[in-house]
Design a protein around this motif. Structure first.
Motif, PDB file in Angstrom:
ATOM      1  N   ALA A  16       0.815  -1.213   0.000  1.00 41.44           N
ATOM      2  CA  ALA A  16       0.000   0.000   0.000  1.00 41.44           C
ATOM      3  C   ALA A  16       0.849   1.264   0.000  1.00 41.44           C
ATOM      4  CB  ALA A  16      -0.925  -0.008   1.225  1.00 41.44           C
ATOM      5  N   TYR A  17       2.189   1.096   0.035  1.00 41.05           N
ATOM      6  CA  TYR A  17       3.055   2.272   0.165  1.00 41.05           C
ATOM      7  C   TYR A  17       4.039   2.419  -0.989  1.00 41.05           C
ATOM      8  CZ  TYR A  17       1.305   2.418   4.954  1.00 41.05           C
ATOM      9  OH  TYR A  17       0.494   2.492   6.057  1.00 41.05           O
ATOM     10  N   VAL A  18       3.748   1.808  -2.121  1.00 40.68           N
ATOM     11  CA  VAL A  18       4.689   1.860  -3.249  1.00 40.68           C
ATOM     12  C   VAL A  18       4.920   3.321  -3.660  1.00 40.68           C
ATOM     13  CG1 VAL A  18       5.089   1.222  -5.663  1.00 40.68           C
ATOM     14  CG2 VAL A  18       4.071  -0.430  -4.074  1.00 40.68           C
ATOM     15  N   GLY A  19       6.199   3.697  -3.792  1.00 38.97           N
ATOM     16  CA  GLY A  19       6.552   5.057  -4.179  1.00 38.97           C
ATOM     17  C   GLY A  19       6.663   5.998  -3.002  1.00 38.97           C
ATOM     18  N   LYS A  20       6.276   5.523  -1.813  1.00 36.98           N
ATOM     19  CA  LYS A  20       6.315   6.397  -0.639  1.00 36.98           C
ATOM     20  C   LYS A  20       7.486   6.031   0.262  1.00 36.98           C
ATOM     21  CE  LYS A  20       1.415   7.385  -0.603  1.00 36.98           C
ATOM     22  NZ  LYS A  20       0.127   6.725  -0.353  1.00 36.98           N
ATOM     23  N   GLU A  21       7.892   6.984   1.054  1.00 40.68           N
ATOM     24  CA  GLU A  21       8.956   6.722   2.021  1.00 40.68           C
ATOM     25  C   GLU A  21       8.346   6.179   3.306  1.00 40.68           C
ATOM     26  OE1 GLU A  21      11.444   9.841   4.293  1.00 40.68           O
ATOM     27  OE2 GLU A  21      12.848   8.979   2.836  1.00 40.68           O
ATOM     28  N   VAL A  22       8.940   5.088   3.809  1.00 44.21           N
ATOM     29  CA  VAL A  22       8.436   4.499   5.054  1.00 44.21           C
ATOM     30  C   VAL A  22       9.611   4.242   5.993  1.00 44.21           C
ATOM     31  CG1 VAL A  22       6.464   3.374   3.953  1.00 44.21           C
ATOM     32  CG2 VAL A  22       8.638   2.148   4.162  1.00 44.21           C
ATOM     33  N   THR A  23       9.259   4.078   7.254  1.00 42.66           N
ATOM     34  CA  THR A  23      10.242   3.686   8.262  1.00 42.66           C
ATOM     35  C   THR A  23       9.783   2.349   8.851  1.00 42.66           C
ATOM     36  OG1 THR A  23      10.746   5.981   8.762  1.00 42.66           O
ATOM     37  CG2 THR A  23      11.337   4.355  10.422  1.00 42.66           C
ATOM     38  N   LEU A  24      10.691   1.392   8.819  1.00 40.89           N
ATOM     39  CA  LEU A  24      10.375   0.051   9.317  1.00 40.89           C
ATOM     40  C   LEU A  24      11.302  -0.303  10.478  1.00 40.89           C
ATOM     41  CD1 LEU A  24      10.177  -1.811   5.878  1.00 40.89           C
ATOM     42  CD2 LEU A  24       8.235  -1.127   7.295  1.00 40.89           C
ATOM     43  N   SER A  25      10.744  -0.966  11.470  1.00 44.48           N
ATOM     44  CA  SER A  25      11.546  -1.397  12.609  1.00 44.48           C
ATOM     45  C   SER A  25      11.574  -2.915  12.657  1.00 44.48           C
ATOM     46  CB  SER A  25      10.943  -0.885  13.921  1.00 44.48           C
ATOM     47  OG  SER A  25      10.749   0.510  13.839  1.00 44.48           O
ATOM     48  N   GLY A  26      12.723  -3.461  12.980  1.00 39.59           N
ATOM     49  CA  GLY A  26      12.801  -4.917  13.057  1.00 39.59           C
ATOM     50  C   GLY A  26      14.202  -5.386  13.365  1.00 39.59           C
ATOM     51  N   TRP A  27      14.529  -6.538  12.805  1.00 43.34           N
ATOM     52  CA  TRP A  27      15.817  -7.162  13.067  1.00 43.34           C
ATOM     53  C   TRP A  27      16.470  -7.552  11.739  1.00 43.34           C
ATOM     54  CZ3 TRP A  27      11.279  -7.786  15.517  1.00 43.34           C
ATOM     55  CH2 TRP A  27      11.247  -7.550  16.896  1.00 43.34           C
ATOM     56  N   LEU A  28      17.800  -7.569  11.745  1.00 40.32           N
ATOM     57  CA  LEU A  28      18.514  -7.941  10.525  1.00 40.32           C
ATOM     58  C   LEU A  28      18.506  -9.459  10.368  1.00 40.32           C
ATOM     59  CD1 LEU A  28      21.087  -6.490   8.564  1.00 40.32           C
ATOM     60  CD2 LEU A  28      21.883  -8.640   9.497  1.00 40.32           C
ATOM     61  N   TYR A  29      17.852  -9.925   9.311  1.00 43.43           N
ATOM     62  CA  TYR A  29      17.739 -11.368   9.104  1.00 43.43           C
ATOM     63  C   TYR A  29      18.991 -11.903   8.421  1.00 43.43           C
ATOM     64  CZ  TYR A  29      15.340 -15.794   8.336  1.00 43.43           C
ATOM     65  OH  TYR A  29      14.964 -17.110   8.367  1.00 43.43           O
ATOM     66  N   ASN A  30      19.448 -11.182   7.409  1.00 43.22           N
ATOM     67  CA  ASN A  30      20.641 -11.594   6.664  1.00 43.22           C
ATOM     68  C   ASN A  30      21.079 -10.401   5.826  1.00 43.22           C
ATOM     69  OD1 ASN A  30      22.669 -13.193   5.707  1.00 43.22           O
ATOM     70  ND2 ASN A  30      21.373 -14.491   4.420  1.00 43.22           N
ATOM     71  N   LYS A  31      22.307 -10.426   5.371  1.00 41.23           N
ATOM     72  CA  LYS A  31      22.737  -9.364   4.460  1.00 41.23           C
ATOM     73  C   LYS A  31      23.719  -9.920   3.450  1.00 41.23           C
ATOM     74  CE  LYS A  31      26.638  -7.809   7.180  1.00 41.23           C
ATOM     75  NZ  LYS A  31      27.339  -6.769   7.910  1.00 41.23           N
ATOM     76  N   ARG A  32      23.743  -9.270   2.305  1.00 38.50           N
ATOM     77  CA  ARG A  32      24.685  -9.640   1.243  1.00 38.50           C
ATOM     78  C   ARG A  32      25.238  -8.341   0.683  1.00 38.50           C
ATOM     79  NH1 ARG A  32      20.524 -13.575   0.770  1.00 38.50           N
ATOM     80  NH2 ARG A  32      19.126 -12.034  -0.109  1.00 38.50           N
ATOM     81  N   SER A  33      26.421  -8.413   0.118  1.00 40.19           N
ATOM     82  CA  SER A  33      26.946  -7.186  -0.467  1.00 40.19           C
ATOM     83  C   SER A  33      27.749  -7.497  -1.720  1.00 40.19           C
ATOM     84  CB  SER A  33      27.830  -6.452   0.537  1.00 40.19           C
ATOM     85  OG  SER A  33      29.109  -7.039   0.549  1.00 40.19           O
TER      86      SER A  33
END
Length: 431
Positions: free
Chosen positions: A11-28
């Motif tokens: 419902a927020y496509v194109g909008k800026e949002v702030t999400l809170s949570g935990w880091l599940y995994n990362k890749r770089s």
RNA sequence: UCCGCGAUAGCUCAAUGGUGGAGCAUUCGGCUGUUAACCGAAGGGUUGCAAGUUCGAGUCUUGCUCGCGGAGCCA
């Protein structure tokens, strides 16, 4: 604090949002960082491009460790390459609390290790899916009975005597009153409820102290037990099959995503619709003999026997009228054959065994009293139960459904220990 | 309680009685689209405990401890 959850990102496509949570995994990949955030409602990949974000944000995204709690800001975009279909074009990242050396890495682990870290294992996607299904099953159970005029009645956990006189109980000292036991069933009290409300059910933890160690056994598990006044064994079986159909079909509709995470083949679950096959103990024994199993008439069905019988059907099967010798004292005997009890077990398909055990109860005072004596049970402890037969006794029936076995069956689990947040087993009472 | 199996790096696992290794995780370096990312390097071990056999034991023997699976018992 924000109120946006990953499950609602569409419902927020194109909008800026702030999400809170935990880091599940990362890749770089050099100048680009992929940070996978989980917030309990889902997972979203957050992308940091060097140059598009501040050096500080890029540095933080590079350093943040697995399961650190974080707040991420970014613009939502539809992205077919990302799991979930949405992605966050991230700009900011704030670390709330850094996690060091999170023990559960995105690699395989043994069950023993994971059970030691059960409080953390709960965060993994598979465990989240299982426990969401468990929750939905519990809600379905309550909805089913509540909408059929059953009254929920909580029954005591500390009891003065064994309910059935068969299984081993956890024992404790109760002040000056001597020994007390952790309840193995709320059924006897539910019978009192049925005489008060007409239809009652109890739903709570029960305890079994058998030193049993199989994939189907817990020392502490949850059981729901409906009890109905003016109901015979056939009524009981009608209720049980309607109940099972409702639970399974509800989970199939409401928790399809979670079943997919578990890679559950739902073919057999789709079949759980009325009517369920009903066979007598005699017919069940005939199947075993035909299959060449060593089975003596009069014995209770063992785990293997249950699997063989259930494999003959494409949905749960009800086995009724067992030898009374292998069943509890309170079960009414078949008027047409005193050797048989008006009992019913429901066997789940795919080897999950007995998920429901029920019966019509003995409502005659004299017969019940003689049964108590035959089983060497302390009559004083059962005086209140006999009162239910002294004062307006009626034919009544009920059953108990083991929640964890049901969850295991519906989720297709290898072992019941994953079907409850913190399993209690013979060699484990932690965490 | 009985039967079977197991215990080696933080995790998952290799190692014919002859110098204990790999992948992941961690740390460092590289990479502008990764999907359990990948590539390079480094650190990391009283092989569950105790005794025995042997020139030599992770490996063989005995005992013990802990765990796993199953049976019985149970939903």
């Amino acid at each position: 604090m924000k109120n946006i959850f990953i499950k609602d990102l569409g419902a927020y496509v194109g909008k800026e949002v702030t999400l809170s949570g935990w880091l599940y995994n990362k890749r770089s990949s050099g100048k680009i960082k992929f940070v996978i955030l989980r917030d309990g409602t889902g997972y979203v990949q957050c992308v940091y491009f060097k140059g598009n974000v501040t050096d500080e944000a890029f540095e933080t995204a590079d350093k943040v460790t697995q399961e650190s709690s974080i707040i991420i800001t970014g613009i939502v975009k539809a992205e077919p390459r990302a799991v979930g279909g949405y992605e966050l074009d991230a700009t900011g990242i704030e670390i709330i609390s850094e996690a060091h050396d999170y023990p559960i890495t995105p690699k395989e682990h043994g069950v023993e290790f994971l059970m030691d870290k059960r409080h953390l294992w709960l965060r993994s996607s598979r465990q989240v899916a299982i426990l969401r299904i468990r929750h939905r099953i519990e809600k379905a159970i309550r909805d089913f009975f509540d909408s059929r005029d059953f009254t929920l009645m909580d029954t005591p956990i500390i009891t003065p005597a064994a309910c059935e006189g068969t299984s081993t109980l956890f024992e404790t000292e109760y002040f000056d009153l001597g020994k007390a036991y952790l309840s193995q069933s709320g059924q006897l009290y539910a019978e009192a409820g049925a005489m008060a409300f007409g239809k009652a059910y109890t739903f709570g933890p029960v305890f079994r102290a058998e030193k049993s160690k199989t994939r189907r056994h817990l020392t502490e598990f949850w059981m729901v037990e409906p009890e109905v006044a003016f109901a015979n064994l056939d009524d009981d079986m009608d209720l049980a099959e309607e109940f099972l159909e409702y639970i399974v079909q509800t989970v199939l509709t409401e928790r399809a995503e979670e079943l997919k995470v578990l890679e559950r083949d739902t073919t057999m679950l789709q079949n759980v619709k009325r009517p369920l096959p009903r066979i007598s103990y005699d017919e069940a024994v005939a199947i075993l003999i035909k299959k060449g199993l060593p089975f003596e008439y009069g014995d209770d069905l063992g785990g293997t026997d249950e699997t063989v019988i259930s494999n003959e059907f494409d949905r749960p099967v009800m086995v009724h009228r067992y030898p009374s010798d292998v069943k509890a004292f309170y079960m009414k005997h078949d008027p047409e054959n005193d050797k048989l009890a008006l009992a019913v077990d429901v066997l789940a398909p795919e080897g999950y065994g007995e998920i429901i055990g029920g019966s019509q109860r003995e409502e005659d005072y004299d017969v019940l009293l003689s049964r108590i004596k035959e089983h060497n049970l302390p009559q004083e402890a059962f005086e209140w139960y006999l009162d239910l037969r002294r004062f307006g006794s009626v034919p009544h029936s009920g059953f108990g459904l083991g929640l964890e076995r049901t969850v295991s069956w519906i989720c297709g689990l290898e072992h019941v220990r994953e079907s409850i947040p913190f399993a209690r087993m013979i060699y484990r009472n932690t965490p």
